[in-house]
Design a protein around this motif. Sequence first.
Motif, PDB file in Angstrom:
ATOM      1  N   ASN A  39       0.826  -1.212   0.000  1.00  0.00           N
ATOM      2  CA  ASN A  39       0.000   0.000   0.000  1.00  0.00           C
ATOM      3  C   ASN A  39       0.855   1.254   0.000  1.00  0.00           C
ATOM      4  OD1 ASN A  39      -2.427  -1.331  -0.096  1.00  0.00           O
ATOM      5  ND2 ASN A  39      -2.658  -1.382   2.123  1.00  0.00           N
ATOM      6  N   ASP A  40       1.911   1.254   0.774  1.00  0.00           N
ATOM      7  CA  ASP A  40       2.814   2.413   0.795  1.00  0.00           C
ATOM      8  C   ASP A  40       3.449   2.622  -0.579  1.00  0.00           C
ATOM      9  OD1 ASP A  40       4.319   4.543   1.979  1.00  0.00           O
ATOM     10  OD2 ASP A  40       6.052   3.175   1.962  1.00  0.00           O
ATOM     11  N   PHE A  41       3.856   1.536  -1.225  1.00  0.00           N
ATOM     12  CA  PHE A  41       4.466   1.648  -2.550  1.00  0.00           C
ATOM     13  C   PHE A  41       3.476   2.179  -3.573  1.00  0.00           C
ATOM     14  CE2 PHE A  41       5.182  -0.425  -6.707  1.00  0.00           C
ATOM     15  CZ  PHE A  41       6.329   0.238  -7.063  1.00  0.00           C
ATOM     16  N   LEU A  42       2.300   1.548  -3.663  1.00  0.00           N
ATOM     17  CA  LEU A  42       1.345   1.904  -4.714  1.00  0.00           C
ATOM     18  C   LEU A  42       0.648   3.243  -4.487  1.00  0.00           C
ATOM     19  CD1 LEU A  42      -0.396  -1.498  -5.467  1.00  0.00           C
ATOM     20  CD2 LEU A  42       1.235  -0.268  -6.888  1.00  0.00           C
ATOM     21  N   ASP A  94       1.377   5.753  -1.966  1.00  0.00           N
ATOM     22  CA  ASP A  94       2.120   6.907  -1.458  1.00  0.00           C
ATOM     23  C   ASP A  94       3.384   7.168  -2.274  1.00  0.00           C
ATOM     24  OD1 ASP A  94       0.261   7.296   0.558  1.00  0.00           O
ATOM     25  OD2 ASP A  94       1.347   6.005   1.955  1.00  0.00           O
ATOM     26  N   TRP A  95       4.256   6.193  -2.322  1.00  0.00           N
ATOM     27  CA  TRP A  95       5.573   6.412  -2.922  1.00  0.00           C
ATOM     28  C   TRP A  95       5.482   6.667  -4.419  1.00  0.00           C
ATOM     29  CZ3 TRP A  95       9.157   4.554  -6.367  1.00  0.00           C
ATOM     30  CH2 TRP A  95      10.461   5.020  -6.176  1.00  0.00           C
ATOM     31  N   VAL A  96       4.704   5.882  -5.138  1.00  0.00           N
ATOM     32  CA  VAL A  96       4.593   6.056  -6.592  1.00  0.00           C
ATOM     33  C   VAL A  96       4.024   7.427  -6.921  1.00  0.00           C
ATOM     34  CG1 VAL A  96       3.382   5.257  -8.654  1.00  0.00           C
ATOM     35  CG2 VAL A  96       4.472   3.617  -7.155  1.00  0.00           C
ATOM     36  N   ARG A  97       3.008   7.844  -6.193  1.00  0.00           N
ATOM     37  CA  ARG A  97       2.385   9.147  -6.470  1.00  0.00           C
ATOM     38  C   ARG A  97       3.298  10.315  -6.127  1.00  0.00           C
ATOM     39  NH1 ARG A  97      -3.774   8.090  -4.413  1.00  0.00           N
ATOM     40  NH2 ARG A  97      -4.316   6.664  -6.093  1.00  0.00           N
TER      41      ARG A  97
END
Length: 105
Positions: free
Chosen positions: A41-44, A46-49
């Motif tokens: 969830n953090d990757f998809l 937060d981090w990607v955005r």
Amino acid sequence: MLSDHHKGMSILKVTHIGFWYELLLPYICNCLSSGSHMSVNDFLYDWVRQLGWNNPNYKYIFNTTWTYLLSIQLLHIGVRRNNAEYIRAEHMTFHHCFTVPQEML
């Protein structure tokens, strides 16, 4: 053109996994250097955005992997398992490649 679909799917699978490694490596390095917790969830979400969309190469690889390579795998799985929902999902992804816009007719 590949005459053996097994080789073609193997090449696509290697490409798909390689692209995901390219996408995940900067995220993992960032989490390890900052000491933060890693999660899907953090990757998809937060981090990607926040960081991923700033790099056009990263954005291209993410869109290609998430949209087209995944849908080709869905078609392959759907055909092998006789699952119409998977096949329909793949068709929905590629429908714009095979239809002509109304204003062009």
